[in-house]
Write a protein that holds these residues in place. Structure first.
Motif, mmCIF file in Angstrom:
data_model
loop_
_atom_site.group_PDB
_atom_site.id
_atom_site.type_symbol
_atom_site.label_atom_id
_atom_site.label_comp_id
_atom_site.label_asym_id
_atom_site.label_seq_id
_atom_site.Cartn_x
_atom_site.Cartn_y
_atom_site.Cartn_z
ATOM 1 N N VAL A 83 0.788 -1.222 0.115
ATOM 2 C CA VAL A 83 0.085 -0.123 -0.077
ATOM 3 C C VAL A 83 0.921 1.304 -0.068
ATOM 4 N N ALA A 84 1.889 1.082 0.880
ATOM 5 C CA ALA A 84 2.746 2.488 0.955
ATOM 6 C C ALA A 84 3.392 2.724 -0.536
ATOM 7 N N CYS A 85 3.781 1.676 -1.398
ATOM 8 C CA CYS A 85 4.487 1.844 -2.363
ATOM 9 C C CYS A 85 3.538 2.494 -3.550
ATOM 10 N N ARG A 135 0.987 4.247 -2.993
ATOM 11 C CA ARG A 135 0.724 5.456 -2.404
ATOM 12 C C ARG A 135 1.959 6.511 -2.969
ATOM 13 N N LYS A 136 2.997 6.003 -2.994
ATOM 14 C CA LYS A 136 4.106 7.004 -3.165
ATOM 15 C C LYS A 136 4.400 6.653 -4.397
ATOM 16 N N LYS A 137 4.262 5.823 -5.315
ATOM 17 C CA LYS A 137 4.640 5.942 -6.932
ATOM 18 C C LYS A 137 3.541 5.646 -7.914
#
Lengths: 300, 132
Positions: B124-126, B128-130
């Motif tokens: 999820v973080a990746c 969200r960032k990319k």
């Protein structure tokens, strides 16, 4: 909507698990629950919760990605509670930053309240804390008093990573020299080592598409712990834990094989007498060799 | 100028400052951010050079990989003597791409096995960032 749940939290602490604690980090949750029950402060999971958003949105205009966290804060508010505890340090960070942002910028809170349809308006009264902040509630002496199986001599590297200590506004301890986890480990009888990489980044989500980066960063963290003489490295983050284990596997034979990678609650639970077959396999031999008068418990 | 150019060169600093809420001229180029960044060696320019490029409104910054390598660890944020939050500048630079659907990660390239072995927070973080 809130009345039927009034009183639910009276004997415990409102608790937000987040996704990883229901999956890859289930041992983190189980041991934290054991520890908090032992301390007389049982964790009461919110009956409804949503993803925290995982990473905090950093642009001025992106309120949409704060909505999920605000929804969770509303559920705490509906219970009449003013504190929410998280275990996963990423959840702690994201929820805490959102709670601070909407309090610092009431216009953002108003906009989010207008957007949310079914929830009550969020009024801004919830403080998000990490489990390690039981330091402020009961102190480490109370934790030490609950220890029945002291981890005498166990050398531990306390790894904070990023999200417990950064940004400064959300830090639960000194941003450069945190010691809250070391204090917890000392209360359990263990011996924290000097660990200069305690708050270095593990590579975080880069593991998804730039695994070379996360392996390299995490390997350096492991090296620092191993060279400092640690037998165990403890974390409060399921992503740090994954990346450290991933790096350890990738760098087999490169000097970090012997390190046990655990959650801090797993050692606290061990010290508080949790049955040995409910503890992580990695720590069981040490417990069997060192715990006095306990004998093997449960399955061996 | 190709259609996939993100912003007109002269608008870069203004847009990044608006998105980040940061004042890039507060930076006096001491280099503390570059000294503490755990990923500088992977970047094609140093974190402090990213701010310098913004001060100079240098459009080549948009072609840099620095914003994608930055993992928002915030080591720079706690150490900057001028209170510049470089992670917010990096986020703004990413957003200039992502809001034009110029993703830096293709979900289709991730195998189901890979996704299963990763903690959800990583995936999820990746995304969200990319991705936008």
């Amino acid at each position: 909507m809130s009345t039927e749940e009034d009183g639910v939290m009276m004997n415990g602490i409102a608790y937000f698990p987040g996704c990883s604690l229901k999956d890859t980090a289930s041992g983190f949750e189980a041991t934290a629950r054991y520890v908090m029950e032992t301390l007389g402060l049982p964790l009461q999971e919110l009956q409804r919760w949503t993803c925290c958003g995982t990473v905090s949105s950093l642009t001025t205009d992106d309120l949409m990605h704060h909505v999920a966290s605000v929804r969770t804060l509303v559920r705490v508010q509906d219970l009449g509670e003013t504190e929410l505890v998280a275990l996963c340090s990423m959840c702690y960070n994201t929820l805490s930053r959102t709670a601070r942002r909407v309090n610092a910028r009431p216009e953002d809170r108003d906009k989010i309240n207008q957007f949310m349809d079914r929830e009550n308006d969020y009024e801004g009264g919830v403080t998000v804390r990490h489990l390690l902040q039981i330091r402020d509630r009961i102190g480490w002496d109370a934790v030490a008093d609950a220890v029945t199986r002291p981890l005498d001599g166990l050398r531990v590297a306390c790894y904070y990573g990023c999200t417990l200590v950064r940004p400064r506004e959300a830090a639960i301890d000194d941003v450069e020299r945190p010691r809250v986890m070391a204090d917890a480990m000392e209360a359990a009888g263990a011996s924290p080592i000097a660990f200069p990489f305690a708050a270095e980044c593990c590579g975080a989500y880069q593991v998804v598409d730039r695994r070379d980066l996360s392996v390299e960063r995490s390997y350096r963290v492991l090296q620092s712990a191993a060279r400092g003489g640690a037998e165990v490295i403890v974390t409060a983050c399921p992503l740090c834990q994954h990346n450290l284990q991933d790096a350890q596997r990738e760098m087999t034979g490169q000097g970090v094989d012997e390190l046990k990678i655990l959650y801090f609650t797993e050692l606290l639970a061990a010290a508080m007498g949790m049955e040995i077959d409910r503890l992580p396999e990695a720590i069981r031999p040490w417990i069997r060799d060192h715990a006095d008068g306990e004998g093997p418990q449960g399955g061996a | 100028m190709g259609r996939n150019k993100v912003v007109a060169p002269e608008g870069l600093r203004e847009r990044v400052e608006a998105l980040s809420g940061e004042n890039v001229f507060a930076c006096y180029q001491c280099g503390m951010c570059s000294a503490g960044c755990p990923l500088t060696e992977e970047m094609d320019r140093l974190p402090s050079q990213v701010i310098r490029d913004l001060q100079q409104d240098d459009p080549s910054l948009l072609e840099s990989n620095a914003m994608w390598v930055c993992a928002s660890c915030l080591a720079c944020e706690v150490r900057c003597p001028k209170g510049v939050d470089l992670a917010k500048l990096m986020e703004a630079l990413r957003q200039l791409h992502l809001r034009r659907s110029l993703d830096h990660l293709s979900v289709e390239d991730l195998s189901p096995d890979e996704i299963r072995r990763l903690p959800q927070i990583a995936v999820v973080a990746c995304l969200r960032k990319k991705t936008g």
